[in-house]
Design an enzyme around this catalytic site. Structure first.
Site, PDB file in Angstrom:
ATOM      1  CG  ASP A   1      -2.109   0.810   1.064  1.00 46.24           C
ATOM      2  OD1 ASP A   1      -2.411   1.272  -0.140  1.00 46.24           O
ATOM      3  OD2 ASP A   1      -2.657   1.245   2.254  1.00 46.24           O
TER       4      ASP A   1
ATOM      5  CB  SER B   1     -12.974  -8.155  -3.983  1.00 49.09           C
ATOM      6  OG  SER B   1     -12.944  -8.095  -2.626  1.00 49.09           O
TER       7      SER B   1
ATOM      8  CG  LEU C   1       9.579 -16.991  -3.723  1.00 49.94           C
ATOM      9  CD1 LEU C   1       9.818 -17.229  -2.361  1.00 49.94           C
ATOM     10  CD2 LEU C   1       9.998 -15.788  -4.489  1.00 49.94           C
TER      11      LEU C   1
ATOM     12  NE  ARG D   1      -7.705   1.971  -5.170  1.00 49.58           N
ATOM     13  CZ  ARG D   1      -6.436   2.006  -4.685  1.00 49.58           C
ATOM     14  NH1 ARG D   1      -5.636   2.379  -5.494  1.00 49.58           N
ATOM     15  NH2 ARG D   1      -6.238   1.790  -3.513  1.00 49.58           N
TER      16      ARG D   1
ATOM     17  CG  HIS E   1      -0.763   1.905  -9.153  1.00 52.60           C
ATOM     18  ND1 HIS E   1      -0.934   1.786  -7.938  1.00 52.60           N
ATOM     19  CD2 HIS E   1      -1.778   2.809  -9.687  1.00 52.60           C
ATOM     20  CE1 HIS E   1      -1.978   2.199  -7.494  1.00 52.60           C
ATOM     21  NE2 HIS E   1      -2.799   3.029  -8.494  1.00 52.60           N
TER      22      HIS E   1
ATOM     23  CB  SER F   1      -7.669  -3.538   3.437  1.00 52.55           C
ATOM     24  OG  SER F   1      -7.377  -2.303   3.796  1.00 52.55           O
TER      25      SER F   1
HETATM   26  C1  IPE Z   1      -5.264  -2.842  -0.063  1.00 51.56           C
HETATM   27  O1  IPE Z   1      -5.090  -1.523  -0.134  1.00 51.56           O
HETATM   28  C2  IPE Z   1      -5.453  -3.546  -1.219  1.00 51.56           C
HETATM   29  C3  IPE Z   1      -4.169  -3.715  -2.131  1.00 51.56           C
HETATM   30  C4  IPE Z   1      -3.130  -3.094  -1.754  1.00 51.56           C
HETATM   31  C5  IPE Z   1      -4.373  -4.250  -3.105  1.00 51.56           C
HETATM   32  P1  IPE Z   1      -6.200  -0.242  -0.302  1.00 51.56           P
HETATM   33  O2  IPE Z   1      -5.605   0.995  -0.567  1.00 51.56           O
HETATM   34  O3  IPE Z   1      -7.270  -0.522  -1.310  1.00 51.56           O
HETATM   35  O4  IPE Z   1      -6.802  -0.253   1.114  1.00 51.56           O
HETATM   36  P2  IPE Z   1      -7.846   0.449   1.848  1.00 51.56           P
HETATM   37  O5  IPE Z   1      -8.991   0.939   0.934  1.00 51.56           O
HETATM   38  O6  IPE Z   1      -6.826   1.672   2.472  1.00 51.56           O
HETATM   39  O7  IPE Z   1      -8.126  -0.106   3.050  1.00 51.56           O
HETATM   40  C1  IPE Z   2      -1.769   0.265  -3.465  1.00 56.53           C
HETATM   41  O1  IPE Z   2      -1.580   1.673  -3.300  1.00 56.53           O
HETATM   42  C2  IPE Z   2      -1.893  -0.309  -4.693  1.00 56.53           C
HETATM   43  C3  IPE Z   2      -3.289  -0.853  -4.926  1.00 56.53           C
HETATM   44  C4  IPE Z   2      -4.295  -0.572  -4.114  1.00 56.53           C
HETATM   45  C5  IPE Z   2      -3.634  -1.151  -6.302  1.00 56.53           C
HETATM   46  P1  IPE Z   2      -2.651   2.680  -3.505  1.00 56.53           P
HETATM   47  O2  IPE Z   2      -3.071   2.918  -4.555  1.00 56.53           O
HETATM   48  O3  IPE Z   2      -3.658   2.031  -2.449  1.00 56.53           O
HETATM   49  O4  IPE Z   2      -2.050   4.020  -2.514  1.00 56.53           O
HETATM   50  P2  IPE Z   2      -2.416   4.682  -1.702  1.00 56.53           P
HETATM   51  O5  IPE Z   2      -2.885   3.936  -0.387  1.00 56.53           O
HETATM   52  O6  IPE Z   2      -3.705   5.565  -2.347  1.00 56.53           O
HETATM   53  O7  IPE Z   2      -1.232   5.922  -1.409  1.00 56.53           O
HETATM   54 MG    MG Z   3      -3.919   2.458  -0.675  1.00 53.66          MG
END
Ligand code: IPE
Ligand code: IPE
Ligand code: MG
Length: 258
Positions: free
Chosen positions: A26, A72, A137, A77, A43, A202
């Site tokens: 995250d 899921s 791995l 987004r 990303h 999450s």
């Molecule tokens: C959790 O991150 C999912 C992934 C890293 C794929 P999110 O950024 O989606 O989580 P929330 O919404 O802050 O809980």
């Molecule tokens: C995690 O990073 C990647 C995915 C959930 C795909 P975020 O996109 O959630 O990044 P933040 O949390 O908004 O910084």
């Molecule tokens: Mg996030």
């Protein structure tokens, strides 16, 4: 590599390197925003971090690495961000699978694949097939994954096996269900890491994290690296995993000679 034993019933050696590390990657969006860049740049950089963490896990003899790439709930987004993530996933599948294979890595994807384009599903299947015999791995990507989805799909499969017996008379144990969970080939994670500062699960591996050691760091995923991984492992090695027992019960009595 079939491994169904529940880590809630056996005590792994606490001193050792975690056998299975599960990571919520995250903070990509915030990393980009801090640099006045679009979220998607975070990303893209995040994929580089995945590469370096895979390498670090191999060097440290970790056997299973599972990363949460798309939940899921991430369909909520903006559509352009979702499209970019899908394209990034498709590109990574196209360019990385052979490299994973050359490095002896077994590649797996867990999640509900029904929402992905046919091209992505084919690339996943090809990658899983190509690398299925590799043992250095086991690298799993959780994509369109949700812990609740996982438990629900396992229940559906279990019920399909019940041969029509009524629910009241159908007797089943934890292991009868867990064999249908998406990660049925892996031991439960020993160490969970979440980057990006949020202290929540999450909807990641809800069943499998029952007794996993949790580690949260403010470091944003694109900034995570081998040194940060070592901090997490060092924290893990200081934990006492009791699985419900008392501390005294864990003391090994070494018989004295004579
Ligand atoms: C959790 O991150 C999912 C992934 C890293 C794929 P999110 O950024 O989606 O989580 P929330 O919404 O802050 O809980
Ligand atoms: C995690 O990073 C990647 C995915 C959930 C795909 P975020 O996109 O959630 O990044 P933040 O949390 O908004 O910084
Ligand atoms: Mg996030």
């Amino acid at each position: 590599m079939q491994q169904r034993a529940s880590s809630t019933r056996e005590i792994p050696d606490a001193e050792s390197i975690p056998r299975h590390i599960a990571i919520i990657m995250d903070g990509n969006g915030r990393w980009a925003r801090n640099r006045f860049m679009p979220r998607v740049a975070g990303h893209r950089q995040g994929v580089e971090t995945v590469r370096s963490v895979i390498k670090a896990c191999i060097e440290r003899n970790v056997s299973y690495l599972t990363v949460f790439a798309f939940s899921s709930e991430n369909w909520r987004r903006p559509t352009d961000e979702i499209s970019f993530l899908m394209q990034l996933f498709a590109n990574a599948l196209e360019h990385e699978i052979n490299k994973l294979h050359e490095n002896g890595i077994c590649f797996k994807v867990v999640g509900d694949l029904s929402k992905f384009d046919a091209g992505i599903v084919q690339a996943i299947q090809r990658g899983q097939h190509l690398t299925s015999q590799n043992t250095r791995l086991v690298f799993t990507v959780a994509a369109n994954y949700g812990g609740r989805w996982d438990i629900m799909q396992a229940i559906r499969k279990l019920m399909a096996q019940s041969n029509g017996s009524a629910l009241e008379s159908f007797d089943f144990e934890e292991e009868d269900l867990s064999q249908y969970l998406a990660l049925n080939y892996a031991p439960e994670p020993d160490l969970f890491i979440r980057t990006g500062g949020e202290c929540r699960i999450s909807n990641f591996l809800l069943w499998q994290l029952a007794y996993t050691e949790l580690y949260f760091t403010d470091t944003l995923w694109p900034d995570f690296n081998a040194q940060e991984l070592d901090h997490a492992i060092q924290s893990y090695q200081k934990r006492e995993r009791r699985f419900g027992r008392t501390s005294e019960q864990l003391q090994v009595v070494v018989p004295t000679e004579g």
